[in-house]
Design a protein around this motif. Structure first.
Motif, PDB file in Angstrom:
ATOM      1  N   LEU A 189       0.927  -1.154   0.070  1.00  0.00           N
ATOM      2  CA  LEU A 189      -0.021   0.062   0.023  1.00  0.00           C
ATOM      3  C   LEU A 189       0.813   1.296   0.050  1.00  0.00           C
ATOM      4  O   LEU A 189       0.557   2.266  -0.869  1.00  0.00           O
ATOM      5  CB  LEU A 189      -0.983   0.266   1.372  1.00  0.00           C
ATOM      6  N   LEU A 190       1.866   1.138   0.902  1.00  0.00           N
ATOM      7  CA  LEU A 190       2.664   2.344   0.787  1.00  0.00           C
ATOM      8  C   LEU A 190       3.897   2.751  -0.184  1.00  0.00           C
ATOM      9  O   LEU A 190       4.240   3.923  -0.173  1.00  0.00           O
ATOM     10  CB  LEU A 190       3.581   2.291   2.249  1.00  0.00           C
ATOM     11  N   GLN A 191       3.825   1.607  -0.994  1.00  0.00           N
ATOM     12  CA  GLN A 191       4.480   1.738  -2.072  1.00  0.00           C
ATOM     13  C   GLN A 191       4.011   2.496  -3.374  1.00  0.00           C
ATOM     14  O   GLN A 191       4.484   2.682  -4.423  1.00  0.00           O
ATOM     15  CB  GLN A 191       5.074   0.474  -2.682  1.00  0.00           C
ATOM     16  N   ARG A 192       2.574   2.617  -3.147  1.00  0.00           N
ATOM     17  CA  ARG A 192       1.916   3.228  -4.437  1.00  0.00           C
ATOM     18  C   ARG A 192       1.912   4.559  -4.520  1.00  0.00           C
ATOM     19  O   ARG A 192       2.308   5.245  -3.578  1.00  0.00           O
ATOM     20  CB  ARG A 192       0.327   2.793  -4.176  1.00  0.00           C
ATOM     21  N   ALA A 251      12.795   2.817  17.005  1.00  0.00           N
ATOM     22  CA  ALA A 251      13.383   1.751  16.290  1.00  0.00           C
ATOM     23  C   ALA A 251      14.703   2.476  15.685  1.00  0.00           C
ATOM     24  O   ALA A 251      14.687   3.636  15.176  1.00  0.00           O
ATOM     25  CB  ALA A 251      12.576   1.142  15.060  1.00  0.00           C
ATOM     26  N   ALA A 252      15.764   1.824  15.208  1.00  0.00           N
ATOM     27  CA  ALA A 252      16.943   2.476  14.467  1.00  0.00           C
ATOM     28  C   ALA A 252      16.608   3.008  13.331  1.00  0.00           C
ATOM     29  O   ALA A 252      17.063   3.988  12.888  1.00  0.00           O
ATOM     30  CB  ALA A 252      18.024   1.245  14.529  1.00  0.00           C
ATOM     31  N   ASP A 253      15.928   2.266  12.460  1.00  0.00           N
ATOM     32  CA  ASP A 253      15.585   2.745  10.916  1.00  0.00           C
ATOM     33  C   ASP A 253      14.137   2.879  10.900  1.00  0.00           C
ATOM     34  O   ASP A 253      13.251   2.618  11.344  1.00  0.00           O
ATOM     35  CB  ASP A 253      15.907   1.576  10.223  1.00  0.00           C
ATOM     36  N   PRO A 254      14.088   4.176  10.061  1.00  0.00           N
ATOM     37  CA  PRO A 254      12.671   4.821  10.029  1.00  0.00           C
ATOM     38  C   PRO A 254      12.051   3.824   9.062  1.00  0.00           C
ATOM     39  O   PRO A 254      12.645   3.121   8.099  1.00  0.00           O
ATOM     40  CB  PRO A 254      13.031   6.150   9.198  1.00  0.00           C
ATOM     41  N   PHE A 255      10.612   3.574   9.264  1.00  0.00           N
ATOM     42  CA  PHE A 255       9.854   2.745   8.434  1.00  0.00           C
ATOM     43  C   PHE A 255       9.550   3.495   7.160  1.00  0.00           C
ATOM     44  O   PHE A 255       8.704   4.440   7.063  1.00  0.00           O
ATOM     45  CB  PHE A 255       8.625   2.385   9.218  1.00  0.00           C
ATOM     46  N   ASP A 256      10.207   3.057   6.034  1.00  0.00           N
ATOM     47  CA  ASP A 256       9.985   3.649   4.669  1.00  0.00           C
ATOM     48  C   ASP A 256      10.028   2.847   3.536  1.00  0.00           C
ATOM     49  O   ASP A 256      10.932   2.814   2.740  1.00  0.00           O
ATOM     50  CB  ASP A 256      10.971   4.674   4.235  1.00  0.00           C
TER      51      ASP A 256
END
Length: 563
Positions: free
Chosen positions: A287-290, A302-307
């Motif tokens: 969904l978020l890649q659309r 968390a260490a890395d941003p969720f992207d």
């Protein structure tokens, strides 16, 4: 140790070792004087995950003490999980002094920085050149302790592990009589200093309910209760994973994975607000890649941003924020948007086996009542499958309890069906590994029991391979406190989670069984009773209902799973 306690560290986990004996003996002397609680674990790997569990529950870093050599390396799995999930931890690794490094000394390797980028704060503490504790040494130790706690708690960056590598010369320790160790008065302990925070440096995002409803709020692991508030204020469906801390409220959509596949639901989404770390579905990253979905991510610990959009579109314009402030009001169109999602989810859940008809139980017709009784008996005799197991464990768990879910197939089953309830649920989703699950749960249980006047039960729901990866957790020294824990293992004799992957459709069955499923026939009863735990077995729904309410402490409940 005293300076760590003053900075807000309340728990020290120790694994026995020669080079670290001064740290261990100082910790237990401080415990007697009233400064910290000490927990002794027999091996470093379980000690690391036990410290992780303590920090998950208290939101403060636990210190873990280890001797030199491979002992330090055995902390690496727990350190990695702490780093990727933003859980504070302080590693106190004992080491040889500088003159004994690099010359082939026994049990000596390069320990400072052994954890690589998983530890943002590392200090190599030289062995003192003289005996005694003068004012300058005490001041240096106070500074080091506060720096380590601040780094672990996330004062100036993301929270996670910190390492103090402490060198010792022989003699490695001297006797510490209790009259030489001062406790730490309560008014000198700064618990607020040690409390986990996410120092993002990002602005608050001001969002208004959309003119044409198309927003969803996605709550991944460790999202927290705020996700439910944001969903309510935006008039948006709440797609909350089972370990999000937001699996409740009127906007909750349980069957979000199925609905995201549906063009009338997932296809209509135009904006997504993301909190926590979503890991349990492929539908959410898709969904978020659309291109047509605006994404706002609230940066967590968390260490890395969720992207996930960046994987397919390096120039994706994901908005990152420290929080969301909702401006404006929702209207009837937003209530209708949420109602469609919630109603469709309930319909999907209701399509399964509803069990005995409760109306028949209350019927004036004797035949109807008899039919209900027959159905109920049939249900109680039914073999347990994953859905029944997830429902049963969720059903007996309440807010004063804790629930820990292993990275087995069962967490995905639970995520797709358990209803809203305001529970504290943990799962190691930083790296989604299966190791250390029981040790983490024991740390959570220890912290829960220290802080709560009304002691709840910590339940661990996992698969058989996850259980076998952490058998060391069941070994407790005879001098240590035990904790109220139920370990519920759904046993299908292998790695069922791999059956749902593409590899299962392209690999010969024999190769799949040997190389991926790794079938096993461990006698769970003999193993756990040999390690001092009680054992129960539940082969039917009736058995499961009974054993889950058994008051026994330190019990393993084995549930043979029906496919």
């Amino acid at each position: 140790m005293q300076e760590l306690a003053r900075a807000g560290v309340t728990d020290v986990v120790v694994s026995p070792g020669s080079r670290s004996q001064a740290l261990a003996l100082a910790a237990v002397a401080l415990e007697r004087a009233g400064g910290v609680t000490v927990h002794v674990r027999l091996d470093e790997r379980t000690a690391g995950f036990f410290a992780l569990g303590l920090a998950v529950e208290t939101h403060r870093p636990a210190a873990v003490v280890t001797t030199s050599g491979t002992a330090v390396a055995n902390l690496h799995p727990a350190v990695l999980e702490a780093h990727h999930s933003g859980v504070p931890m302080i590693v106190l690794s004992a080491d040889r002094p500088d003159e004994l490094r690099g010359i082939g000394s026994n049990q000596t390797t390069v320990q400072p920085g052994i954890f690589g980028q998983a530890v943002a704060f590392v200090r190599d503490v030289e062995a003192p050149s003289s005996h005694g504790m003068d004012a300058s040494i005490r001041g240096t130790l106070r500074t080091l302790a506060r720096q380590a706690v601040a780094a672990a708690a996330g004062h100036a960056g993301q929270p996670g592990p910190a390492q103090l590598n402490v060198a010792f010369r022989e003699p490695l320790s001297a006797g510490l009589s209790d009259d030489r160790v001062e406790g730490v008065p309560d008014d000198e302990i700064d618990l607020g200093f040690a409390t986990r925070r996410a120092h993002t440096g990002l602005p608050v995002a001001d969002l208004a309910p959309d003119d044409e409803p198309g927003t969803v709020v996605i709550a991944g692991h460790d999202a927290g209760e705020d996700a439910e508030r944001i969903a309510w204020e935006l008039g948006a469906p709440l797609l909350a994973e089972v370990s999000s801390g937001a699996r409740f409220g009127r906007n909750l959509v349980v069957t979000y994975r199925e609905l995201l596949h549906d063009a009338d639901f997932g296809g209509a989404v135009r904006r997504a607000v993301v909190l926590g770390h979503p890991t349990l579905s492929r539908e959410v990253p898709a969904l978020l890649q659309r291109d047509d979905v605006e994404t706002i991510v609230v940066r967590g610990p968390a260490a890395d941003p969720f992207d996930p959009a960046r994987a397919s579109r390096p120039d994706a314009a994901t908005t990152f924020a420290s929080d969301v402030r909702v401006t404006g009001r929702t209207g009837p169109e937003h209530r209708a948007w949420v109602g469609r999602w919630v109603g469709a989810s309930r319909q999907l859940l209701g399509a399964g086996d509803a069990g005995p008809d409760l109306d028949a139980k209350r019927s004036a017709d004797r035949a109807e009542r008899n039919r209900f009784l027959r159905d109920e008996v049939t249900l109680r005799r039914r073999p347990v499958d994953r859905a029944m197991l997830a429902d049963a464990v969720w059903g007996v768990t309440w807010p004063h309890d804790r629930l820990v879910l292993g990275a087995s197939q069962i967490i995905r089953v639970a995520d797709g069906r358990v209803l809203g309830k305001k529970l504290r649920v943990h799962a190691s989703r930083g790296l989604a590994g299966i190791d250390g699950t029981v040790s983490t749960a024991l740390g959570i249980a220890a912290a829960l029991e220290q802080s709560s006047a009304s002691v709840g039960t910590t339940r661990v729901l996992l698969g058989d391979l996850t259980l076998l990866h952490d058998l060391g957790a069941f070994v407790t020294g005879t001098e240590e406190r035990t904790h109220r824990v139920q370990v519920i293992v759904g046993n299908d004799h292998g790695g069922a989670i791999f059956r749902g992957l593409e590899v299962a459709r392209t690999t010969p069955e024999a190769d799949m069984r040997r190389m991926m499923s790794t079938p096993q026939h461990v006698d769970v009863e003999r193993v756990v009773t040999g390690l001092g735990w009680e054992y129960r077995r539940a082969e039917t729904w009736g058995d499961l209902e009974r054993v889950l309410t058994d008051p026994a402490e330190r019990v393993v409940i084995e549930v043979p799973l029906a496919d």
